[in-house]
Design an enzyme around this catalytic site. Sequence first.
Site, mmCIF file in Angstrom:
data_model
loop_
_atom_site.group_PDB
_atom_site.id
_atom_site.type_symbol
_atom_site.label_atom_id
_atom_site.label_comp_id
_atom_site.label_asym_id
_atom_site.label_seq_id
_atom_site.Cartn_x
_atom_site.Cartn_y
_atom_site.Cartn_z
ATOM 1 N N LYS A 252 0.861 -1.191 0.000
ATOM 2 C CA LYS A 252 0.000 0.000 0.000
ATOM 3 C C LYS A 252 0.891 1.232 0.000
ATOM 4 C CE LYS A 252 -3.105 2.699 3.038
ATOM 5 N NZ LYS A 252 -3.953 2.729 4.243
ATOM 6 N N ASP A 257 -2.505 10.321 3.508
ATOM 7 C CA ASP A 257 -3.894 9.921 3.745
ATOM 8 C C ASP A 257 -4.586 10.984 4.588
ATOM 9 O OD1 ASP A 257 -6.291 8.678 4.101
ATOM 10 O OD2 ASP A 257 -5.532 7.067 5.401
ATOM 11 N N LYS A 264 -9.912 13.003 8.193
ATOM 12 C CA LYS A 264 -9.358 12.656 9.498
ATOM 13 C C LYS A 264 -9.287 13.904 10.365
ATOM 14 C CE LYS A 264 -6.217 8.908 8.125
ATOM 15 N NZ LYS A 264 -6.870 7.819 8.881
ATOM 16 N N ASP A 334 -12.061 7.141 3.991
ATOM 17 C CA ASP A 334 -10.823 6.921 4.746
ATOM 18 C C ASP A 334 -10.436 5.431 4.762
ATOM 19 O OD1 ASP A 334 -8.614 7.611 6.212
ATOM 20 O OD2 ASP A 334 -9.687 7.844 8.120
ATOM 21 N N GLU A 336 -9.387 3.766 2.376
ATOM 22 C CA GLU A 336 -8.906 3.868 0.994
ATOM 23 C C GLU A 336 -7.851 2.822 0.653
ATOM 24 O OE1 GLU A 336 -7.562 5.414 3.428
ATOM 25 O OE2 GLU A 336 -5.447 5.117 3.009
ATOM 26 N N ARG A 338 -7.630 -0.327 1.209
ATOM 27 C CA ARG A 338 -8.175 -1.573 0.642
ATOM 28 C C ARG A 338 -8.646 -1.354 -0.787
ATOM 29 N NH1 ARG A 338 -12.524 -1.821 5.435
ATOM 30 N NH2 ARG A 338 -10.742 -0.787 6.411
HETATM 31 N N1 BES Z 1 -3.987 4.707 6.982
HETATM 32 C C1 BES Z 1 -5.066 4.440 7.848
HETATM 33 C C2 BES Z 1 -4.726 3.445 8.966
HETATM 34 C C3 BES Z 1 -3.666 3.877 9.948
HETATM 35 C C4 BES Z 1 -4.043 4.331 11.199
HETATM 36 C C5 BES Z 1 -2.330 3.760 9.659
HETATM 37 C C6 BES Z 1 -3.064 4.684 12.129
HETATM 38 C C7 BES Z 1 -1.356 4.137 10.564
HETATM 39 C C8 BES Z 1 -1.731 4.584 11.809
HETATM 40 C C9 BES Z 1 -6.227 3.850 7.051
HETATM 41 O O1 BES Z 1 -6.338 4.277 5.739
HETATM 42 C C10 BES Z 1 -7.491 4.251 7.734
HETATM 43 O O2 BES Z 1 -7.760 5.411 7.770
HETATM 44 N N2 BES Z 1 -8.229 3.276 8.246
HETATM 45 C C11 BES Z 1 -9.453 3.516 8.913
HETATM 46 C C12 BES Z 1 -10.453 2.489 8.442
HETATM 47 C C13 BES Z 1 -11.873 2.787 8.832
HETATM 48 C C14 BES Z 1 -12.363 4.027 8.127
HETATM 49 C C15 BES Z 1 -12.739 1.597 8.470
HETATM 50 C C16 BES Z 1 -9.206 3.399 10.405
HETATM 51 O O3 BES Z 1 -8.379 2.600 10.819
HETATM 52 O O4 BES Z 1 -9.821 4.150 11.161
HETATM 53 ZN ZN ZN Z 2 -4.618 4.890 4.821
HETATM 54 MN MN MN Z 3 -7.439 6.087 5.522
#
Ligand code: BES
Ligand code: ZN
Ligand code: MN
Length: 486
Positions: A252, A257, A264, A334, A336, A338
């Site tokens: 990835k 992000d 976020k 968010d 994204e 996947r």
């Molecule tokens: N890049 C983030 C996950 C992440 C969180 C990486 C903390 C490093 C440190 C990912 O894209 C994300 O935002 N995931 C969401 C998924 C949710 C919206 C289902 C998450 O983990 O909140």
């Molecule tokens: Zn991400």
């Molecule tokens: Mn994200």
Amino acid sequence: MKVTGTENKIADFSGEVIVVGVYEDGLSPPADQLDTLIGGSITRLVEAGDITAKPNEVTTILAPSGFETLRVYTVGLGKKEDLCARRAYEAAASAAVVLSAKKVDKVGYFLDDFWPAEMVEQAIAGALVGVHGQDLYRKEKKQTPPGEIVWSSVTDDVIEKGIALGNAINLTRSLVNRSANDIYPASFAQEAAVVAENHDLNIEVWDKARLQKEKCGSMLAVSQASTRDPRLVILRYNGGKEGEPPLALVGKGVTFDSGGLSLKPSDSMITMKCDMAGAATVLGAIKAIASWKLPINVVALCGLVENMVSGDSYKLGDVLTSRSGKTIEVLNTDAEGRLVLADVLNVALDEKPMAIVDLATLTGACVVALGMDIAGLMTNEPDWCHELEQASLATGEKMWQLPMYPEFSEQLKSQVADLKNVGDGRWGGAITAAKFLEEFVDDTPWTHIDIAGPSFAEKPKPYCSGGATGFAVRTLLELARRQATQ
Ligand code: BES
Ligand code: ZN
Ligand code: MN
């Protein structure tokens, strides 16, 4: 920085700094010899309790006058019976962190000659990692690599491998540490081209037009709000037999992000330059594998996008058609990673791989489940996951399997499309994310590594400055080494 070997005894070393190991159950042979040379200071500090020899404890000792060496560092190795590759890597790195705080010309690491080559390689790599910090953009750096590191009791082959591994980990770290205005899809692809050039890898870079032609609708949607166009980088290393199915490494590479329209909060966004760590890790891994000339075929795929906000943002409720043909309803922009991987995994299938490993900073939920230092493993094929677990046990990079019960897939059912991109609520979020990815790998053995926790350290550790850690480069190299010798 020069890294060389020496046949010299510790008494004949000329240089300002010497590093030796100490065990909780006694001095290492070089520490013992040095102790005699410097009038018993090490033993006295052990007796006084100043040196406990706990893992990664570094103690500075001033050498007596008349001695060419100025400083001696002892580094704790824990108990002799617990010695392992991770101890070797972290101990060498811990000493390197301390010694690089000062400007030094020449350092000697004096190892026990009974350490196996695999441990020495890790130690050499660890020292290279330890001397580099995260302050890439600061004029006055906190750490300065010494002019030269000299290693005792090592062969040239082991030195070369250790250096190659250390450089690969540092490549991964610096790509992750570099900010998002510096590393974006096109500039990452350029860095990949440099790796390809230096290691004679075949490289293909898909730009936006090619991604459109290839119908990568899922990945393209994530990228469409950004002024930076997406890239898909495919690197091939052919060290194995011609026609032998490759090991596919998928990363990835979200170079930033923001969360998109599901924006976020500021505090969660601060470190999101790290969201391309999966891509940086597979690039580091294929560089290491190629430098070690392992007899195996490997293909690395990096899905590179920036997840931004603009009038062109992909929206909640949008239905995307992925390259596989499966349609996806977007319920959170968010989630994204996947969406990017859905298409990249599908491209990986075109390579007819023997197996796939993907790496992604995919979910905060995985960090909640396992903490900052442990990666989550999720798989469609327990035997393949087991191979990875064995490799991770050998390197000591902690990984733990999470269950993939079919019931989790229920949560991905959409009212309007084949899938939706989030589960119902937060619980088990690391697993629902993996269940989504599983939809895109067909029957190919696949293991997903969620590195959201261990790839980026908010606080420094004794053996690594804060920021990018280079986590999993060593384990992927070890996995490839094991697959190659089969
Ligand atoms: N890049 C983030 C996950 C992440 C969180 C990486 C903390 C490093 C440190 C990912 O894209 C994300 O935002 N995931 C969401 C998924 C949710 C919206 C289902 C998450 O983990 O909140
Ligand atoms: Zn991400
Ligand atoms: Mn994200």
